[in-house]
Design a protein around this motif. Structure first.
Motif, PDB file in Angstrom:
ATOM      1  N   LYS A 105     120.328 -32.299  -3.369  1.00  0.00           N
ATOM      2  CA  LYS A 105     119.271 -33.192  -3.859  1.00  0.00           C
ATOM      3  C   LYS A 105     119.151 -34.433  -2.980  1.00  0.00           C
ATOM      4  N   ILE A 106     120.278 -35.068  -2.697  1.00  0.00           N
ATOM      5  CA  ILE A 106     120.247 -36.282  -1.876  1.00  0.00           C
ATOM      6  C   ILE A 106     119.739 -35.969  -0.472  1.00  0.00           C
ATOM      7  N   ALA A 107     120.183 -34.842   0.101  1.00  0.00           N
ATOM      8  CA  ALA A 107     119.736 -34.477   1.441  1.00  0.00           C
ATOM      9  C   ALA A 107     118.245 -34.157   1.460  1.00  0.00           C
ATOM     10  N   ALA A 108     117.753 -33.461   0.430  1.00  0.00           N
ATOM     11  CA  ALA A 108     116.332 -33.100   0.388  1.00  0.00           C
ATOM     12  C   ALA A 108     115.452 -34.343   0.234  1.00  0.00           C
ATOM     13  N   ILE A 109     115.820 -35.243  -0.685  1.00  0.00           N
ATOM     14  CA  ILE A 109     115.032 -36.458  -0.875  1.00  0.00           C
ATOM     15  C   ILE A 109     115.072 -37.320   0.384  1.00  0.00           C
ATOM     16  N   SER A 110     116.241 -37.418   0.995  1.00  0.00           N
ATOM     17  CA  SER A 110     116.351 -38.202   2.229  1.00  0.00           C
ATOM     18  C   SER A 110     115.501 -37.609   3.339  1.00  0.00           C
ATOM     19  N   THR A 111     115.449 -36.284   3.419  1.00  0.00           N
ATOM     20  CA  THR A 111     114.633 -35.630   4.441  1.00  0.00           C
ATOM     21  C   THR A 111     113.146 -35.925   4.228  1.00  0.00           C
ATOM     22  N   VAL A 112     112.699 -35.866   2.977  1.00  0.00           N
ATOM     23  CA  VAL A 112     111.292 -36.164   2.678  1.00  0.00           C
ATOM     24  C   VAL A 112     110.965 -37.618   3.014  1.00  0.00           C
ATOM     25  N   LEU A 113     111.848 -38.541   2.634  1.00  0.00           N
ATOM     26  CA  LEU A 113     111.624 -39.954   2.948  1.00  0.00           C
ATOM     27  C   LEU A 113     111.611 -40.201   4.457  1.00  0.00           C
ATOM     28  N   THR A 114     112.523 -39.530   5.158  1.00  0.00           N
ATOM     29  CA  THR A 114     112.570 -39.671   6.615  1.00  0.00           C
ATOM     30  C   THR A 114     111.290 -39.144   7.254  1.00  0.00           C
ATOM     31  N   LEU A 115     110.759 -38.043   6.720  1.00  0.00           N
ATOM     32  CA  LEU A 115     109.511 -37.487   7.241  1.00  0.00           C
ATOM     33  C   LEU A 115     108.337 -38.428   6.979  1.00  0.00           C
ATOM     34  N   VAL A 193     118.455 -42.412   5.558  1.00  0.00           N
ATOM     35  CA  VAL A 193     117.141 -42.476   6.211  1.00  0.00           C
ATOM     36  C   VAL A 193     117.220 -43.319   7.479  1.00  0.00           C
ATOM     37  N   TYR A 194     117.898 -44.446   7.407  1.00  0.00           N
ATOM     38  CA  TYR A 194     118.029 -45.303   8.587  1.00  0.00           C
ATOM     39  C   TYR A 194     118.795 -44.594   9.702  1.00  0.00           C
ATOM     40  N   THR A 195     119.859 -43.891   9.343  1.00  0.00           N
ATOM     41  CA  THR A 195     120.718 -43.270  10.352  1.00  0.00           C
ATOM     42  C   THR A 195     120.040 -42.088  11.027  1.00  0.00           C
ATOM     43  N   TYR A 196     119.360 -41.256  10.244  1.00  0.00           N
ATOM     44  CA  TYR A 196     118.815 -40.012  10.783  1.00  0.00           C
ATOM     45  C   TYR A 196     117.330 -40.092  11.125  1.00  0.00           C
ATOM     46  N   LEU A 197     116.728 -41.273  11.023  1.00  0.00           N
ATOM     47  CA  LEU A 197     115.308 -41.402  11.357  1.00  0.00           C
ATOM     48  C   LEU A 197     114.994 -40.989  12.795  1.00  0.00           C
ATOM     49  N   PRO A 198     115.804 -41.362  13.804  1.00  0.00           N
ATOM     50  CA  PRO A 198     115.483 -40.891  15.167  1.00  0.00           C
ATOM     51  C   PRO A 198     115.483 -39.373  15.305  1.00  0.00           C
ATOM     52  N   PHE A 199     116.308 -38.676  14.520  1.00  0.00           N
ATOM     53  CA  PHE A 199     116.336 -37.217  14.601  1.00  0.00           C
ATOM     54  C   PHE A 199     115.052 -36.595  14.074  1.00  0.00           C
ATOM     55  N   MET A 200     114.308 -37.332  13.269  1.00  0.00           N
ATOM     56  CA  MET A 200     113.011 -36.855  12.803  1.00  0.00           C
ATOM     57  C   MET A 200     111.906 -37.252  13.765  1.00  0.00           C
ATOM     58  N   ILE A 201     111.990 -38.457  14.309  1.00  0.00           N
ATOM     59  CA  ILE A 201     110.911 -38.957  15.157  1.00  0.00           C
ATOM     60  C   ILE A 201     110.833 -38.198  16.478  1.00  0.00           C
ATOM     61  N   LEU A 202     111.973 -37.947  17.109  1.00  0.00           N
ATOM     62  CA  LEU A 202     111.951 -37.354  18.450  1.00  0.00           C
ATOM     63  C   LEU A 202     111.351 -35.949  18.469  1.00  0.00           C
ATOM     64  N   PRO A 203     111.732 -35.011  17.569  1.00  0.00           N
ATOM     65  CA  PRO A 203     111.047 -33.704  17.583  1.00  0.00           C
ATOM     66  C   PRO A 203     109.570 -33.803  17.259  1.00  0.00           C
ATOM     67  N   LEU A 204     109.207 -34.690  16.335  1.00  0.00           N
ATOM     68  CA  LEU A 204     107.793 -34.865  16.022  1.00  0.00           C
ATOM     69  C   LEU A 204     107.020 -35.408  17.214  1.00  0.00           C
TER      70      LEU A 204
END
Length: 317
Positions: A105-115, A193-204
């Protein structure tokens, strides 16, 4: 002897090696694949086999704190003892199931927020002038130049009762007493979200920067509004980047330990903390190894789903 014959003689050892590699199937593409396959064998398959061995053993007071799964008798017979009770214990104790569900749950919500946060940033960088993209990307990657642990610790100074956030809100009169921000699920989401935000931005960004501008111009010429163009052209074409970024965020977030331990409270239950407690507090390595294997199995399901979605998008193109 001519020059060509001399070069041929000098290359005989290399020619012999090339023929030998071709004979064992390591020529061309096979030789290129051999290096990552060897890496996976040494640093994934072998450690995973060791973890499986420990998971099928019994805990005992010894060094190492588990019993061997095989032994030789005086008659030369090999006796193999596999203990599946550790996996049965995981299914019988609700603590582990709740930890898995809470982690997902925490990982899924964090992924959506990061996206939600990362997509506009990636789109802005991809649409920016080419001369400025390098600067924007450097600002995204800049946090990686500092220690991950220090960055998480910095959030403690921001979120604690007398931290930066509470002091600022109290100084402008928004609140009269400090808010409880630290050791909450909100702090965990914020840290992930703060830690893994670059991992979302770079592939996008890598996906959006290749978007053909002529498609957007054609949509505008046909009377399409910006929102319609985004929903019908930009968003569908960026789905591979969304899937790749989501995998890079979701998978490590499920097993996250440092962020829940530092920013979360006692009620923040994640499988990473349970795994740590079993290994180092309870010294029950077989149960801890069973938890790790079960976590890997749990992660395989969303990974396969995301990969199937990514493959279907590629085939449609």
């Amino acid at each position: 002897m001519s020059l060509m014959e001399t070069l041929a003689d000098d290359n005989k050892p290399w020619a012999f090696m090339r023929r030998w590699l071709a004979r064992v199937g390591l020529s061309g593409r096979g030789l290129v694949i051999a290096a990552p396959m060897l890496w996976l064998l040494v640093f994934f398959l072998i450690p995973f086999a060791v973890v499986c061995k420990i998971a099928l053993s019994q805990a005992m007071i010894a060094s190492p704190p588990y019993s061997p799964i095989s032994e030789w008798t005086n008659d030369g017979e090999l006796i193999v003892k596999l203990n599946f009770g550790n996996f049965q214990f995981l299914m019988s104790d609700p603590l582990y199931l709740n930890a898995y569900l809470s982690s997902l749950k925490i990982a899924a919500i964090s992924t959506v927020l990061t996206l939600i946060i990362g997509y506009p940033m990636a789109y802005f960088i991809a649409r920016a002038p080419e001369a400025r993209r390098g600067l924007y990307l450097m600002l995204i990657i800049l946090p990686f130049w500092t220690s991950f642990l220090l960055r998480v610790y910095a959030w403690i100074g921001f979120l604690k009762s007398n931290g930066v956030v509470n002091n600022f809100l109290m100084s402008i009169g928004v609140i009269q007493e400090p808010l409880v921000l630290l050791q909450t699920d909100f702090a965990v989401y914020l840290g992930i979200v703060y830690t893994y935000l670059p991992f979302m931005i770079l592939p996008l960004y890598a996906n959006l920067v290749k978007l053909d501008d002529s498609l957007l111009e054609a949509s505008a010429d046909l009377g399409g509004r910006p929102l319609t163009t985004f929903m019908n052209i930009t968003l569908p074409l960026s789905l591979p980047g969304i899937v790749a970024g989501s995998m890079l965020v979701f998978i490590p977030a499920v097993g996250e330990f440092v962020i829940p331990a530092l920013l979360g409270g006692p009620n923040t239950l994640m499988i990473g903390r349970v795994l740590w407690d079993e290994f180092f507090s309870n010294r029950d390595w077989p149960v801890a190894s069973s938890v790790a294997i079960a976590m890997l199995i749990v992660l395989v399901i969303p990974i396969m789903f995301m990969r199937r979605v990514q493959d279907s998008i590629t085939e449609e193109r």
